[in-house]
Design an enzyme around this catalytic site. Structure first.
Site, PDB file in Angstrom:
ATOM      1  N   ASN A   1      44.422  39.041  40.687  1.00 53.87           N
ATOM      2  CA  ASN A   1      44.340  39.877  39.489  1.00 53.87           C
ATOM      3  C   ASN A   1      44.058  39.031  38.250  1.00 53.87           C
ATOM      4  O   ASN A   1      44.532  37.903  38.132  1.00 53.87           O
ATOM      5  CB  ASN A   1      45.635  40.665  39.293  1.00 53.87           C
ATOM      6  CG  ASN A   1      45.896  41.589  40.469  1.00 53.87           C
ATOM      7  OD1 ASN A   1      44.991  41.844  41.261  1.00 53.87           O
ATOM      8  ND2 ASN A   1      47.106  42.072  40.595  1.00 53.87           N
TER       9      ASN A   1
ATOM     10  N   ASP B   1      44.739  40.384  35.214  1.00 57.53           N
ATOM     11  CA  ASP B   1      45.414  41.139  34.148  1.00 57.53           C
ATOM     12  C   ASP B   1      46.584  40.412  33.495  1.00 57.53           C
ATOM     13  O   ASP B   1      47.123  40.879  32.476  1.00 57.53           O
ATOM     14  CB  ASP B   1      45.863  42.517  34.670  1.00 57.53           C
ATOM     15  CG  ASP B   1      46.807  42.445  35.878  1.00 57.53           C
ATOM     16  OD1 ASP B   1      47.535  41.447  36.023  1.00 57.53           O
ATOM     17  OD2 ASP B   1      46.825  43.410  36.676  1.00 57.53           O
TER      18      ASP B   1
ATOM     19  N   HIS C   1      41.054  34.438  40.449  1.00 61.39           N
ATOM     20  CA  HIS C   1      39.829  35.048  39.910  1.00 61.39           C
ATOM     21  C   HIS C   1      39.754  34.983  38.393  1.00 61.39           C
ATOM     22  O   HIS C   1      38.982  35.714  37.781  1.00 61.39           O
ATOM     23  CB  HIS C   1      39.717  36.510  40.392  1.00 61.39           C
ATOM     24  CG  HIS C   1      39.468  36.626  41.875  1.00 61.39           C
ATOM     25  ND1 HIS C   1      39.603  37.806  42.574  1.00 61.39           N
ATOM     26  CD2 HIS C   1      39.076  35.700  42.781  1.00 61.39           C
ATOM     27  CE1 HIS C   1      39.315  37.594  43.862  1.00 61.39           C
ATOM     28  NE2 HIS C   1      38.997  36.323  44.012  1.00 61.39           N
TER      29      HIS C   1
ATOM     30  N   CYS D   1      32.486  29.449  27.586  1.00 58.94           N
ATOM     31  CA  CYS D   1      31.121  29.350  27.091  1.00 58.94           C
ATOM     32  C   CYS D   1      30.165  29.464  28.274  1.00 58.94           C
ATOM     33  O   CYS D   1      30.318  28.757  29.269  1.00 58.94           O
ATOM     34  CB  CYS D   1      30.951  28.016  26.364  1.00 58.94           C
ATOM     35  SG  CYS D   1      29.250  27.748  25.850  1.00 58.94           S
TER      36      CYS D   1
ATOM     37  N   CYS E   1      30.232  30.870  21.029  1.00 56.93           N
ATOM     38  CA  CYS E   1      31.036  29.665  21.233  1.00 56.93           C
ATOM     39  C   CYS E   1      31.172  28.906  19.907  1.00 56.93           C
ATOM     40  O   CYS E   1      30.152  28.617  19.267  1.00 56.93           O
ATOM     41  CB  CYS E   1      30.341  28.790  22.279  1.00 56.93           C
ATOM     42  SG  CYS E   1      31.109  27.183  22.485  1.00 56.93           S
TER      43      CYS E   1
ATOM     44  N   THR F   1      46.521  44.314  48.290  1.00 64.86           N
ATOM     45  CA  THR F   1      45.121  43.875  48.367  1.00 64.86           C
ATOM     46  C   THR F   1      44.474  44.489  49.606  1.00 64.86           C
ATOM     47  O   THR F   1      45.114  44.599  50.656  1.00 64.86           O
ATOM     48  CB  THR F   1      44.975  42.341  48.360  1.00 64.86           C
ATOM     49  OG1 THR F   1      43.601  42.009  48.634  1.00 64.86           O
ATOM     50  CG2 THR F   1      45.871  41.644  49.366  1.00 64.86           C
TER      51      THR F   1
ATOM     52  N   ASN G   1      51.501  47.525  51.522  1.00 68.24           N
ATOM     53  CA  ASN G   1      50.343  48.315  51.090  1.00 68.24           C
ATOM     54  C   ASN G   1      50.530  49.733  51.623  1.00 68.24           C
ATOM     55  O   ASN G   1      50.907  49.893  52.780  1.00 68.24           O
ATOM     56  CB  ASN G   1      49.049  47.696  51.675  1.00 68.24           C
ATOM     57  CG  ASN G   1      47.792  48.194  50.996  1.00 68.24           C
ATOM     58  OD1 ASN G   1      47.627  49.389  50.771  1.00 68.24           O
ATOM     59  ND2 ASN G   1      46.883  47.284  50.679  1.00 68.24           N
TER      60      ASN G   1
ATOM     61  N   ALA H   1      54.085  48.951  46.308  1.00 65.64           N
ATOM     62  CA  ALA H   1      54.752  47.687  45.975  1.00 65.64           C
ATOM     63  C   ALA H   1      55.958  47.922  45.068  1.00 65.64           C
ATOM     64  O   ALA H   1      56.995  47.266  45.216  1.00 65.64           O
ATOM     65  CB  ALA H   1      53.752  46.749  45.294  1.00 65.64           C
TER      66      ALA H   1
HETATM   67  P1  OAD Z   1      41.185  46.539  46.051  1.00 68.69           P
HETATM   68  O1  OAD Z   1      40.896  47.617  45.071  1.00 68.69           O
HETATM   69  O2  OAD Z   1      40.106  46.145  46.998  1.00 68.69           O
HETATM   70  O3  OAD Z   1      42.448  46.935  46.924  1.00 68.69           O
HETATM   71  C1  OAD Z   1      43.613  47.435  46.338  1.00 68.69           C
HETATM   72  C2  OAD Z   1      44.606  47.685  47.443  1.00 68.69           C
HETATM   73  O4  OAD Z   1      45.825  48.076  46.837  1.00 68.69           O
HETATM   74  C3  OAD Z   1      44.215  48.795  48.423  1.00 68.69           C
HETATM   75  O5  OAD Z   1      44.331  48.308  49.752  1.00 68.69           O
HETATM   76  C4  OAD Z   1      45.232  49.898  48.156  1.00 68.69           C
HETATM   77  O6  OAD Z   1      45.605  50.608  49.336  1.00 68.69           O
HETATM   78  C5  OAD Z   1      46.402  49.088  47.627  1.00 68.69           C
HETATM   79  N1  OAD Z   1      47.317  49.818  46.746  1.00 68.69           N
HETATM   80  C6  OAD Z   1      47.063  50.885  45.937  1.00 68.69           C
HETATM   81  N2  OAD Z   1      48.185  51.239  45.281  1.00 68.69           N
HETATM   82  C7  OAD Z   1      49.172  50.400  45.677  1.00 68.69           C
HETATM   83  C8  OAD Z   1      50.558  50.246  45.352  1.00 68.69           C
HETATM   84  N3  OAD Z   1      51.160  51.065  44.494  1.00 68.69           N
HETATM   85  N4  OAD Z   1      51.248  49.252  45.967  1.00 68.69           N
HETATM   86  C9  OAD Z   1      50.649  48.418  46.853  1.00 68.69           C
HETATM   87  N5  OAD Z   1      49.357  48.514  47.195  1.00 68.69           N
HETATM   88  C10 OAD Z   1      48.618  49.477  46.611  1.00 68.69           C
HETATM   89  O7  OAD Z   1      41.713  45.292  45.195  1.00 68.69           O
HETATM   90  P2  OAD Z   1      41.786  43.745  45.614  1.00 68.69           P
HETATM   91  O8  OAD Z   1      42.116  43.616  47.050  1.00 68.69           O
HETATM   92  O9  OAD Z   1      42.656  43.099  44.626  1.00 68.69           O
HETATM   93  O10 OAD Z   1      37.377  40.464  42.466  1.00 68.69           O
HETATM   94  O11 OAD Z   1      40.294  43.321  45.374  1.00 68.69           O
HETATM   95  C11 OAD Z   1      39.966  41.976  45.524  1.00 68.69           C
HETATM   96  C12 OAD Z   1      38.899  41.576  44.546  1.00 68.69           C
HETATM   97  O12 OAD Z   1      37.797  42.474  44.625  1.00 68.69           O
HETATM   98  C13 OAD Z   1      39.316  41.671  43.088  1.00 68.69           C
HETATM   99  O13 OAD Z   1      40.044  40.543  42.641  1.00 68.69           O
HETATM  100  C14 OAD Z   1      37.989  41.764  42.395  1.00 68.69           C
HETATM  101  C15 OAD Z   1      37.302  42.762  43.290  1.00 68.69           C
HETATM  102  O14 OAD Z   1      35.918  42.682  43.315  1.00 68.69           O
HETATM  103  C16 OAD Z   1      36.694  39.995  41.431  1.00 68.69           C
HETATM  104  O15 OAD Z   1      36.505  40.647  40.429  1.00 68.69           O
HETATM  105  C17 OAD Z   1      36.212  38.600  41.635  1.00 68.69           C
END
Ligand code: OAD
Length: 253
Positions: A106, A108, A123, A131, A151, A192, A217, A235
């Site tokens: 994340n 954030d 990430h 820059c 910049c 994730t 998840n 979570a």
């Molecule tokens: P995703 O959007 O791919 O996955 C989010 C996951 O969170 C899903 O499997 C949902 O089921 C789960 N989820 C939803 N609500 C939840 C909750 N309350 N508690 C627990 N789990 C929950 O997000 P990421 O796996 O983080 O990369 O995505 C990976 C990367 O893809 C990101 O960092 C971003 C994106 O492209 C970049 O920007 C480089």
């Protein structure tokens, strides 16, 4: 078992004796704070926006203003969000475990805002700029309200210091994450979709090195079938229940 979400007794025992724990988080851990995930149908960012148009260097060169404004919008959402009980439970876990590493995909910053210290941001971070020309982080910007800002050193365009599609992850951070994964006794994969590499490889590295791998998840992912424990819940529900049941004295209930 007590608490609103039952934690398997074998996992409770394993965590009570664990010295080294690593955690990988994804967008799902911030979902209960109101920050959109990427791949959830309907609400996920990639259901509404195209990664090709927004999250890569070519898109930024083509339309820097559009990309910058999209990130400014995401910053705004995060500024209004607060860390949730899932983030807070990981702060308590860090206090209880001798060697604890929190690896996040994340951008954030909510883990640090919650109070976590050992955070590896794979990430990047939404609130940092770098820059475009020099590829170096920048503090502040030229103060003429240009979008994107420039910049202060070379006058080139600033871009968000996040990893875009087609870019390498910061090497030192990825190395530290790999070390934490391969040395962990217990490895958590939380919120994730386990689809984006190299982050998605970390739980597999931990598993290959003999760790107990725990997934949290609400939905199954490609990791679920091989994880030692797949806890299907949010979570913000599962983590406080786990803390309460493993370290009863830290119970938030
Ligand atoms: P995703 O959007 O791919 O996955 C989010 C996951 O969170 C899903 O499997 C949902 O089921 C789960 N989820 C939803 N609500 C939840 C909750 N309350 N508690 C627990 N789990 C929950 O997000 P990421 O796996 O983080 O990369 O995505 C990976 C990367 O893809 C990101 O960092 C971003 C994106 O492209 C970049 O920007 C480089």
């Amino acid at each position: 078992m007590t608490g609103p979400f039952p934690i398997p007794a074998a996992l409770i025992e394993r965590l009570r004796s664990a010295q080294r724990v690593a955690v990988l988080t994804g967008a799902g851990i911030s979902a209960e704070s109101g920050v959109p995930t990427f791949r959830d149908a309907q609400t996920g960012l990639w259901a509404r926006y195209s990664p090709q148009e927004l999250a890569n260097a070519e898109a930024f060169r083509r339309n820097p203003r559009l990309v910058w404004e999209w990130y400014a919008w995401r910053q705004q959402i995060v500024r209004q969000a607060m860390p949730n009980p899932g983030h807070q439970a990981l702060v308590i876990m860090e206090q209880r475990i001798a060697t604890f590493t929190l690896i996040t995909q994340n951008v954030d910053g909510l883990h640090r805002r919650a109070g976590s210290h050992q955070v590896l941001e794979l990430h990047g971070n939404l609130f940092r700029s770098k820059c475009l020309a020099e590829d170096r982080p920048v503090e502040g910007d030229s103060e003429d309200n240009e979008v994107p800002p420039r910049c202060p050193r070379c006058g080139g365009l600033l871009r968000p210091d996040v990893v875009w599609f087609g870019e390498m992850l910061p090497a030192a951070v990825l190395h530290a994450a790999g070390q934490a994964a391969t040395h962990a006794e217990v490895f958590f994969s939380i919120g994730t979709s386990a689809q984006v590499y190299p982050a998605a490889d970390l739980p597999l590295q931990a598993l290959a090195a003999g760790a107990t791998v725990v997934e949290i998840n609400p939905q199954p992912t490609p990791l679920s079938a091989v994880a030692s424990f797949a806890l299907h819940g949010a979570a913000g529900v599962v983590l406080p229940a786990l803390i309460a049941q493993v370290w009863a004295e830290a119970s938030p209930y």
